[in-house]
Design a protein around this motif. Structure first.
Motif, PDB file in Angstrom:
ATOM      1  N   THR A   1     -14.210 -10.374   3.910  1.00  0.00           N
ATOM      2  CA  THR A   1     -15.620 -10.578   4.251  1.00  0.00           C
ATOM      3  C   THR A   1     -15.792 -10.944   5.717  1.00  0.00           C
ATOM      4  OG1 THR A   1     -16.093 -11.290   1.986  1.00  0.00           O
ATOM      5  CG2 THR A   1     -17.690 -11.914   3.676  1.00  0.00           C
ATOM      6  N   ALA A   2     -14.887 -11.762   6.239  1.00  0.00           N
ATOM      7  CA  ALA A   2     -14.971 -12.197   7.639  1.00  0.00           C
ATOM      8  C   ALA A   2     -14.511 -11.115   8.620  1.00  0.00           C
ATOM      9  CB  ALA A   2     -14.133 -13.455   7.839  1.00  0.00           C
TER      10      ALA A   2
ATOM     11  N   VAL B   1      -9.814  -3.191   4.637  1.00  0.00           N
ATOM     12  CA  VAL B   1      -9.168  -2.445   3.562  1.00  0.00           C
ATOM     13  C   VAL B   1      -9.342  -0.958   3.874  1.00  0.00           C
ATOM     14  CG1 VAL B   1      -9.085  -1.992   1.090  1.00  0.00           C
ATOM     15  CG2 VAL B   1      -9.661  -4.293   1.912  1.00  0.00           C
ATOM     16  N   LEU B   2      -8.216  -0.274   4.031  1.00  0.00           N
ATOM     17  CA  LEU B   2      -8.218   1.150   4.350  1.00  0.00           C
ATOM     18  C   LEU B   2      -7.896   1.948   3.092  1.00  0.00           C
ATOM     19  CD1 LEU B   2      -6.178   1.071   7.687  1.00  0.00           C
ATOM     20  CD2 LEU B   2      -8.661   0.919   7.393  1.00  0.00           C
ATOM     21  N   GLU B   3      -8.820   2.795   2.691  1.00  0.00           N
ATOM     22  CA  GLU B   3      -8.648   3.636   1.507  1.00  0.00           C
ATOM     23  C   GLU B   3      -7.961   4.942   1.905  1.00  0.00           C
ATOM     24  OE1 GLU B   3      -9.808   2.821  -1.592  1.00  0.00           O
ATOM     25  OE2 GLU B   3     -10.972   1.032  -1.069  1.00  0.00           O
TER      26      GLU B   3
ATOM     27  N   ILE C   1      -5.087  -3.712   5.323  1.00  0.00           N
ATOM     28  CA  ILE C   1      -4.286  -3.519   4.117  1.00  0.00           C
ATOM     29  C   ILE C   1      -4.846  -2.315   3.378  1.00  0.00           C
ATOM     30  CG2 ILE C   1      -3.588  -5.930   3.831  1.00  0.00           C
ATOM     31  CD1 ILE C   1      -5.850  -6.223   1.733  1.00  0.00           C
ATOM     32  N   CYS C   2      -4.084  -1.822   2.434  1.00  0.00           N
ATOM     33  CA  CYS C   2      -4.569  -0.755   1.561  1.00  0.00           C
ATOM     34  C   CYS C   2      -4.920  -1.373   0.206  1.00  0.00           C
ATOM     35  CB  CYS C   2      -3.509   0.333   1.426  1.00  0.00           C
ATOM     36  SG  CYS C   2      -1.992  -0.233   0.611  1.00  0.00           S
ATOM     37  N   PRO C   3      -5.644  -0.648  -0.646  1.00  0.00           N
ATOM     38  CA  PRO C   3      -6.018  -1.198  -1.949  1.00  0.00           C
ATOM     39  C   PRO C   3      -4.823  -1.626  -2.808  1.00  0.00           C
ATOM     40  CG  PRO C   3      -7.339   0.728  -1.467  1.00  0.00           C
ATOM     41  CD  PRO C   3      -6.288   0.646  -0.395  1.00  0.00           C
ATOM     42  N   ALA C   4      -3.711  -0.899  -2.738  1.00  0.00           N
ATOM     43  CA  ALA C   4      -2.541  -1.268  -3.545  1.00  0.00           C
ATOM     44  C   ALA C   4      -1.995  -2.630  -3.117  1.00  0.00           C
ATOM     45  CB  ALA C   4      -1.459  -0.194  -3.434  1.00  0.00           C
ATOM     46  N   VAL C   5      -1.999  -2.892  -1.817  1.00  0.00           N
ATOM     47  CA  VAL C   5      -1.546  -4.201  -1.327  1.00  0.00           C
ATOM     48  C   VAL C   5      -2.526  -5.283  -1.760  1.00  0.00           C
ATOM     49  CG1 VAL C   5      -1.207  -5.588   0.765  1.00  0.00           C
ATOM     50  CG2 VAL C   5      -0.126  -3.340   0.558  1.00  0.00           C
ATOM     51  N   ARG C   6      -3.816  -5.006  -1.649  1.00  0.00           N
ATOM     52  CA  ARG C   6      -4.814  -5.984  -2.098  1.00  0.00           C
ATOM     53  C   ARG C   6      -4.551  -6.368  -3.553  1.00  0.00           C
ATOM     54  NH1 ARG C   6     -10.298  -3.500  -1.823  1.00  0.00           N
ATOM     55  NH2 ARG C   6      -9.482  -2.488  -3.661  1.00  0.00           N
ATOM     56  N   ASN C   7      -4.169  -5.403  -4.374  1.00  0.00           N
ATOM     57  CA  ASN C   7      -3.908  -5.675  -5.788  1.00  0.00           C
ATOM     58  C   ASN C   7      -2.584  -6.391  -6.025  1.00  0.00           C
ATOM     59  OD1 ASN C   7      -6.330  -4.422  -6.401  1.00  0.00           O
ATOM     60  ND2 ASN C   7      -5.373  -2.447  -6.793  1.00  0.00           N
ATOM     61  N   GLU C   8      -1.636  -6.235  -5.108  1.00  0.00           N
ATOM     62  CA  GLU C   8      -0.321  -6.869  -5.268  1.00  0.00           C
ATOM     63  C   GLU C   8      -0.302  -8.324  -4.807  1.00  0.00           C
ATOM     64  OE1 GLU C   8       2.437  -2.877  -4.552  1.00  0.00           O
ATOM     65  OE2 GLU C   8       2.468  -4.478  -3.081  1.00  0.00           O
ATOM     66  N   VAL C   9      -1.134  -8.666  -3.860  1.00  0.00           N
ATOM     67  CA  VAL C   9      -1.110 -10.015  -3.284  1.00  0.00           C
ATOM     68  C   VAL C   9      -1.889 -10.944  -4.216  1.00  0.00           C
ATOM     69  CG1 VAL C   9      -1.826 -11.423  -1.313  1.00  0.00           C
ATOM     70  CG2 VAL C   9      -0.807  -9.172  -0.944  1.00  0.00           C
TER      71      VAL C   9
ATOM     72  N   LEU D   1      -2.948  -3.115  12.743  1.00  0.00           N
ATOM     73  CA  LEU D   1      -1.652  -3.394  12.149  1.00  0.00           C
ATOM     74  C   LEU D   1      -1.841  -3.400  10.639  1.00  0.00           C
ATOM     75  CD1 LEU D   1       1.349  -4.109  12.455  1.00  0.00           C
ATOM     76  CD2 LEU D   1       0.668  -6.526  12.454  1.00  0.00           C
ATOM     77  N   LEU D   2      -1.301  -2.373   9.995  1.00  0.00           N
ATOM     78  CA  LEU D   2      -1.395  -2.236   8.544  1.00  0.00           C
ATOM     79  C   LEU D   2      -0.298  -3.081   7.914  1.00  0.00           C
ATOM     80  CD1 LEU D   2      -2.844  -0.742   6.252  1.00  0.00           C
ATOM     81  CD2 LEU D   2      -1.190   1.112   6.543  1.00  0.00           C
ATOM     82  N   ASN D   3      -0.677  -3.965   7.005  1.00  0.00           N
ATOM     83  CA  ASN D   3       0.259  -4.920   6.411  1.00  0.00           C
ATOM     84  C   ASN D   3       0.628  -4.571   4.994  1.00  0.00           C
ATOM     85  OD1 ASN D   3       0.375  -7.729   8.131  1.00  0.00           O
ATOM     86  ND2 ASN D   3      -1.450  -6.519   8.530  1.00  0.00           N
ATOM     87  N   ASP D   4       1.919  -4.603   4.709  1.00  0.00           N
ATOM     88  CA  ASP D   4       2.384  -4.525   3.338  1.00  0.00           C
ATOM     89  C   ASP D   4       2.256  -5.923   2.727  1.00  0.00           C
ATOM     90  OD1 ASP D   4       3.644  -3.380   1.035  1.00  0.00           O
ATOM     91  OD2 ASP D   4       5.498  -4.377   1.642  1.00  0.00           O
ATOM     92  N   SER D   5       2.382  -6.010   1.425  1.00  0.00           N
ATOM     93  CA  SER D   5       2.175  -7.297   0.749  1.00  0.00           C
ATOM     94  C   SER D   5       3.160  -8.364   1.205  1.00  0.00           C
ATOM     95  CB  SER D   5       2.224  -7.126  -0.767  1.00  0.00           C
ATOM     96  OG  SER D   5       3.446  -6.544  -1.160  1.00  0.00           O
ATOM     97  N   SER D   6       4.402  -7.993   1.485  1.00  0.00           N
ATOM     98  CA  SER D   6       5.403  -8.992   1.882  1.00  0.00           C
ATOM     99  C   SER D   6       4.991  -9.724   3.156  1.00  0.00           C
ATOM    100  CB  SER D   6       6.772  -8.324   2.070  1.00  0.00           C
ATOM    101  OG  SER D   6       6.689  -7.270   3.022  1.00  0.00           O
ATOM    102  N   VAL D   7       4.612  -8.989   4.176  1.00  0.00           N
ATOM    103  CA  VAL D   7       4.220  -9.608   5.442  1.00  0.00           C
ATOM    104  C   VAL D   7       2.902 -10.361   5.282  1.00  0.00           C
ATOM    105  CG1 VAL D   7       3.560  -9.172   7.838  1.00  0.00           C
ATOM    106  CG2 VAL D   7       5.486  -7.944   6.838  1.00  0.00           C
ATOM    107  N   LEU D   8       1.955  -9.770   4.577  1.00  0.00           N
ATOM    108  CA  LEU D   8       0.674 -10.437   4.381  1.00  0.00           C
ATOM    109  C   LEU D   8       0.864 -11.778   3.680  1.00  0.00           C
ATOM    110  CD1 LEU D   8      -2.389 -10.424   4.667  1.00  0.00           C
ATOM    111  CD2 LEU D   8      -2.502  -9.199   2.476  1.00  0.00           C
TER     112      LEU D   8
END
Length: 177
Positions: A62-63, A68-70, A33-41, A4-11
């Protein structure tokens, strides 16, 4: 295991509720998540003071709770660029990855959801209420636990499902239990 790929809003909503790990375990989803979401959250509200506090995703990554999907290859890059002309970066990259890899996508933003559904009708879209309902059904969560999760989402992430959402009534009823 389904991804399940999460956008920043849901995450942010799942982080606000403090249920990211238990939702993943109960539903069997590999959250990504994708790198852009990682940067937005970046921040959520403190439940007591209302002040914005930093969010650290690294323990979840880490866990292995969050992958993170590139973007990979010219096709995904091109899809991303096309989507970025219509929606924000995190949404665009998430939609491109979900479309290319046939992944389910968790996204709350109405414009981005409508765009993704219109352009890529094969993508299964999930919203925060959809995810919480699946969690409740899969793990038989006590009403008081769900009520607290919803309270935290509303306070910390300031998310309220639109009145037109199919689960808006369920959300409201769950707040009262």
């Amino acid at each position: 295991m389904n991804v399940l790929l999460n956008d920043s809003s849901v995450l942010l909503n799942l982080l606000a509720a403090g249920c990211l790990e238990i939702v993943a375990r109960a539903t069997g989803w590999q959250l990504a998540i994708c790198p852009a979401v990682r940067n937005e959250v970046k921040r959520l509200r403190d439940q007591h003071t209302g002040e914005l506090v930093d969010v650290d995703l690294s323990p979840f990554i880490t866990a292995g709770l969050l992958r993170v999907l590139e973007l990979s290859g010219e096709v995904e890059e091109a899809l991303y660029v096309e989507q970025a002309a219509v929606v924000d970066d995190g949404e665009a990259m998430s939609i491109a990855l979900a479309a290319s890899r046939r992944l389910d996508l968790a996204i709350d933003d109405r414009q981005a959801r409508n765009h993704a559904h219109r352009i890529f009708p094969e993508i299964r879209l999930w919203s925060t209420p959809d995810i919480l309902k699946k969690w409740v059904d899969a793990a038989q969560i006590e009403p008081s636990v769900l009520r607290e999760a919803i309270r935290l989402v509303e306070i910390r992430a300031r998310y309220f499902p639109p009145k037109t959402h199919p689960l808006a009534g369920w959300w409201q009823a769950s707040r009262q239990v």
